[in-house]
Design a protein around this motif. Structure first.
Motif, PDB file in Angstrom:
ATOM      1  N   ALA A 112       0.831  -1.204   0.000  1.00 30.50           N
ATOM      2  CA  ALA A 112       0.000   0.000   0.000  1.00 30.50           C
ATOM      3  C   ALA A 112       0.864   1.252   0.000  1.00 30.50           C
ATOM      4  N   ALA A 113       1.907   1.253   0.832  1.00 31.10           N
ATOM      5  CA  ALA A 113       2.790   2.420   0.912  1.00 31.10           C
ATOM      6  C   ALA A 113       3.602   2.594  -0.367  1.00 31.10           C
ATOM      7  N   ILE A 114       4.083   1.495  -0.928  1.00 36.02           N
ATOM      8  CA  ILE A 114       4.903   1.538  -2.141  1.00 36.02           C
ATOM      9  C   ILE A 114       4.123   2.126  -3.314  1.00 36.02           C
ATOM     10  N   THR A 115       2.831   1.839  -3.386  1.00 36.64           N
ATOM     11  CA  THR A 115       2.010   2.298  -4.514  1.00 36.64           C
ATOM     12  C   THR A 115       1.224   3.567  -4.197  1.00 36.64           C
ATOM     13  N   ASN A 116       1.516   4.192  -3.040  1.00 41.82           N
ATOM     14  CA  ASN A 116       0.760   5.374  -2.616  1.00 41.82           C
ATOM     15  C   ASN A 116      -0.734   5.057  -2.609  1.00 41.82           C
ATOM     16  N   GLY A 117      -1.058   3.903  -2.045  1.00 43.81           N
ATOM     17  CA  GLY A 117      -2.425   3.413  -2.082  1.00 43.81           C
ATOM     18  C   GLY A 117      -3.222   3.723  -0.830  1.00 43.81           C
ATOM     19  N   ASP A 118      -4.370   3.067  -0.734  1.00 45.38           N
ATOM     20  CA  ASP A 118      -5.283   3.212   0.406  1.00 45.38           C
ATOM     21  C   ASP A 118      -5.879   1.830   0.658  1.00 45.38           C
ATOM     22  N   VAL A 119      -5.293   1.102   1.607  1.00 49.76           N
ATOM     23  CA  VAL A 119      -5.624  -0.310   1.791  1.00 49.76           C
ATOM     24  C   VAL A 119      -5.933  -0.597   3.255  1.00 49.76           C
ATOM     25  N   ILE A 120      -6.995  -1.366   3.484  1.00 50.18           N
ATOM     26  CA  ILE A 120      -7.319  -1.873   4.817  1.00 50.18           C
ATOM     27  C   ILE A 120      -6.914  -3.343   4.870  1.00 50.18           C
ATOM     28  N   VAL A 121      -6.053  -3.680   5.813  1.00 54.24           N
ATOM     29  CA  VAL A 121      -5.592  -5.059   5.997  1.00 54.24           C
ATOM     30  C   VAL A 121      -6.320  -5.627   7.214  1.00 54.24           C
ATOM     31  N   GLU A 122      -7.113  -6.670   7.000  1.00 55.58           N
ATOM     32  CA  GLU A 122      -7.951  -7.239   8.052  1.00 55.58           C
ATOM     33  C   GLU A 122      -7.342  -8.517   8.626  1.00 55.58           C
ATOM     34  N   ASN A 123      -7.896  -8.942   9.762  1.00 50.63           N
ATOM     35  CA  ASN A 123      -7.453 -10.149  10.476  1.00 50.63           C
ATOM     36  C   ASN A 123      -6.021  -9.990  10.970  1.00 50.63           C
ATOM     37  N   VAL A 124      -5.702  -8.782  11.442  1.00 53.54           N
ATOM     38  CA  VAL A 124      -4.348  -8.468  11.895  1.00 53.54           C
ATOM     39  C   VAL A 124      -4.326  -8.373  13.415  1.00 53.54           C
ATOM     40  N   HIS A 125      -3.358  -9.028  14.028  1.00 51.78           N
ATOM     41  CA  HIS A 125      -3.115  -8.862  15.460  1.00 51.78           C
ATOM     42  C   HIS A 125      -2.271  -7.603  15.621  1.00 51.78           C
ATOM     43  N   LEU A 126      -2.839  -6.573  16.240  1.00 52.92           N
ATOM     44  CA  LEU A 126      -2.204  -5.253  16.277  1.00 52.92           C
ATOM     45  C   LEU A 126      -0.793  -5.306  16.844  1.00 52.92           C
ATOM     46  N   GLN A 127      -0.599  -6.073  17.906  1.00 50.10           N
ATOM     47  CA  GLN A 127       0.723  -6.142  18.526  1.00 50.10           C
ATOM     48  C   GLN A 127       1.778  -6.645  17.552  1.00 50.10           C
ATOM     49  N   SER A 128       1.374  -7.523  16.641  1.00 53.72           N
ATOM     50  CA  SER A 128       2.338  -8.125  15.726  1.00 53.72           C
ATOM     51  C   SER A 128       2.817  -7.168  14.644  1.00 53.72           C
ATOM     52  N   VAL A 129       2.077  -6.087  14.385  1.00 55.50           N
ATOM     53  CA  VAL A 129       2.466  -5.154  13.318  1.00 55.50           C
ATOM     54  C   VAL A 129       2.763  -3.757  13.854  1.00 55.50           C
ATOM     55  N   GLN A 130       2.936  -3.622  15.167  1.00 61.15           N
ATOM     56  CA  GLN A 130       3.193  -2.293  15.722  1.00 61.15           C
ATOM     57  C   GLN A 130       4.490  -1.707  15.163  1.00 61.15           C
ATOM     58  N   GLY A 131       5.501  -2.544  14.988  1.00 60.07           N
ATOM     59  CA  GLY A 131       6.752  -2.056  14.418  1.00 60.07           C
ATOM     60  C   GLY A 131       6.590  -1.583  12.984  1.00 60.07           C
ATOM     61  N   VAL A 132       5.697  -2.232  12.236  1.00 59.96           N
ATOM     62  CA  VAL A 132       5.429  -1.831  10.857  1.00 59.96           C
ATOM     63  C   VAL A 132       4.703  -0.483  10.841  1.00 59.96           C
ATOM     64  N   ILE A 133       3.741  -0.340  11.740  1.00 63.48           N
ATOM     65  CA  ILE A 133       3.024   0.939  11.851  1.00 63.48           C
ATOM     66  C   ILE A 133       4.000   2.069  12.153  1.00 63.48           C
ATOM     67  N   ASN A 134       4.892   1.840  13.114  1.00 63.07           N
ATOM     68  CA  ASN A 134       5.883   2.863  13.468  1.00 63.07           C
ATOM     69  C   ASN A 134       6.745   3.236  12.265  1.00 63.07           C
ATOM     70  N   GLN A 135       7.155   2.223  11.504  1.00 66.48           N
ATOM     71  CA  GLN A 135       8.016   2.454  10.339  1.00 66.48           C
ATOM     72  C   GLN A 135       7.303   3.296   9.289  1.00 66.48           C
ATOM     73  N   LEU A 136       6.074   2.921   8.965  1.00 64.22           N
ATOM     74  CA  LEU A 136       5.341   3.627   7.916  1.00 64.22           C
ATOM     75  C   LEU A 136       5.041   5.066   8.321  1.00 64.22           C
ATOM     76  N   GLU A 137       4.689   5.262   9.579  1.00 62.71           N
ATOM     77  CA  GLU A 137       4.423   6.630  10.039  1.00 62.71           C
ATOM     78  C   GLU A 137       5.698   7.466  10.002  1.00 62.71           C
ATOM     79  N   ARG A 138       6.811   6.862  10.357  1.00 65.21           N
ATOM     80  CA  ARG A 138       8.086   7.578  10.322  1.00 65.21           C
ATOM     81  C   ARG A 138       8.428   8.013   8.895  1.00 65.21           C
ATOM     82  N   MET A 139       7.972   7.244   7.913  1.00 63.83           N
ATOM     83  CA  MET A 139       8.286   7.544   6.518  1.00 63.83           C
ATOM     84  C   MET A 139       7.220   8.406   5.850  1.00 63.83           C
TER      85      MET A 139
END
Length: 407
Positions: free
Chosen positions: A237-264
């Motif tokens: 989603a970030a690579i293509t400047n998209g708008d995507v909802i990713v479902e069935n996600v355990h929030l704790q497991s992707v917190q580092g990804v969220i931090n990375q994307l927000e930082r960028m």
């Protein structure tokens, strides 16, 4: 042989649900070896080659395995006594490293090839009381009941942490693992083992304590959504400047990804049904952030290449680096790290994958590239991810997985 055809430049939009985690399912399948009574009933199991291959390994160890792919359920019947102990035929270092603890704990002996598993795991098994000898280029590891000990990992490594936890759960006494990995996979394994009767404390922190028990039993356990697949889709989603909802996600497991994307510079919104990622036209350079899954560093490198400036990443496999450089990626390999010079203008070309990670990395690069990218050996994606090409298509990617001869 199959290959992936990608016409780059399409913005991804929509919502998509991730499958159960292949990595967590694999670890759960191996943990079943520790149970001497009952059934391990797994739900939300992904339909991937890795899971299928492990099921066949378990059957060869005389465990009864029942699979229902329609309902994504897997039942493994425990064995009161295990006799098989030879791991020399297993080519995957990860699988061998995870199996060594359960088999040693249950059978008292394991045979494997020299250099098949990391030296640190072998050294720490010695600390737990195992005797290790080298015979005809094979390691013979023997032990009575392993004994609890204080272990300090030189490298905070997820694989070593998981392997030693599984070795320690049936040991006599308390095992302390210092400098343990804090990955979600470690937390999930500890949760499963505790449901099976183990006593694992501190998973997700730097110090894990394991109080050994005399036996484990089966249980019901639901595999969490695949955080690696979720990471891949969030990066796409970030690579293509998209708008995507990713479902069935355990929030704790992707917190580092969220931090990375927000930082960028991306916007990430946590919703009740998942995580929404909104890309940005101007990405900011950033090195890998804390808690970003290290196994996904190569995929992160594609996003870093599109950022407006210089960033660094860990050294990647030279074979993958060669393929990315064919796509005009601005990557410089220095001592101990990669320097990524953005914003790169990637060009579509024929490239070749050699495993699931490289297939995914090159696919993400193809989404960002101009023109047509052809990823040979695209079937590798099916080893770790369930129907990922179809999911990317559903979000608007111009992507096809075709037989080699028909493309």
């Amino acid at each position: 042989m199959k290959k992936i055809l990608i016409q780059g430049g399409q913005r991804l939009r929509g919502s998509v649900a991730v499958a159960g985690s292949t990595a967590l399912a694999l670890t759960a399948q191996i943990a079943a070896l520790l149970a001497s009574t009952g059934e391990l009933k797994l739900a939300n199991v992904a339909d991937t080659m890795t899971v299928d291959t492990m099921n066949e390994r378990l059957r060869k160890l005389d465990l009864a395995v029942t699979v229902n792919k329609a309902t994504h359920q897997l039942i493994i019947q425990s064995q009161a006594k295990l006799t098989a102990d030879d791991l020399t035929a297993i080519t995957s270092a990860k699988v061998a490293s995870l199996m060594i603890g359960p088999l040693l704990a249950r059978t008292g002996r394991v045979r494997l090839n020299k250099d098949q598993v990391p030296d640190e795991i072998i050294a720490d098994l010695r600390c737990l009381g195992a005797d290790v000898s080298l015979n005809d280029e094979a390691l013979a590891i023997k032990a009575g009941r392993l004994k609890g000990s204080h272990l300090k990992l030189a490298d905070s490594n997820c694989l070593s942490t998981q392997s030693l936890i599984m070795a320690a759960v049936l040991a006599d006494g308390i095992t302390v693992i210092e400098n343990a990995a804090c990955d979600f996979e470690v937390i999930a394994l500890a949760n499963l083992l505790n449901k099976m009767g183990a006593r694992v404390h501190g998973a997700g922190t730097k110090i894990v304590r394991v109080q050994g028990v005399t036996f484990l039993h089966g249980c019901d356990y639901e595999i969490a959504g695949d955080y690696l697949e979720a990471t891949a889709l969030m990066l796409a989603a970030a690579i293509t400047n998209g708008d995507v909802i990713v479902e069935n996600v355990h929030l704790q497991s992707v917190q580092g990804v969220i931090n990375q994307l927000e930082r960028m510079g991306c916007t990430v919104v946590v919703q009740q049904n998942g995580v929404r990622v909104l890309g940005t036209a101007v990405l900011l350079p950033a090195d890998p952030q804390s808690l970003f899954p290290s196994t996904m560093y190569p995929e992160l490198a594609i996003l870093q290449l599109l950022a407006n400036g210089k960033s660094s990443n860990a050294v990647m496999d030279q074979r993958l680096l060669d393929q990315l450089q064919k796509m005009q990626a601005g990557v410089q390999a220095t001592a101990g790290e990669l320097i990524l010079n953005g914003p790169a203008k990637l060009s579509g070309i024929k490239v070749k994958a050699f495993d699931a990670s490289s297939a995914l990395t090159l696919t993400l690069a193809g989404l960002a590239a101009s023109g047509l990218t052809i990823v040979e050996n695209g079937a590798y994606l099916g080893d770790e991810f369930e129907a990922l090409p179809a999911k990317l298509q559903s979000l608007g990617a111009s992507l096809q997985l075709k037989d080699f001869k028909s493309a």
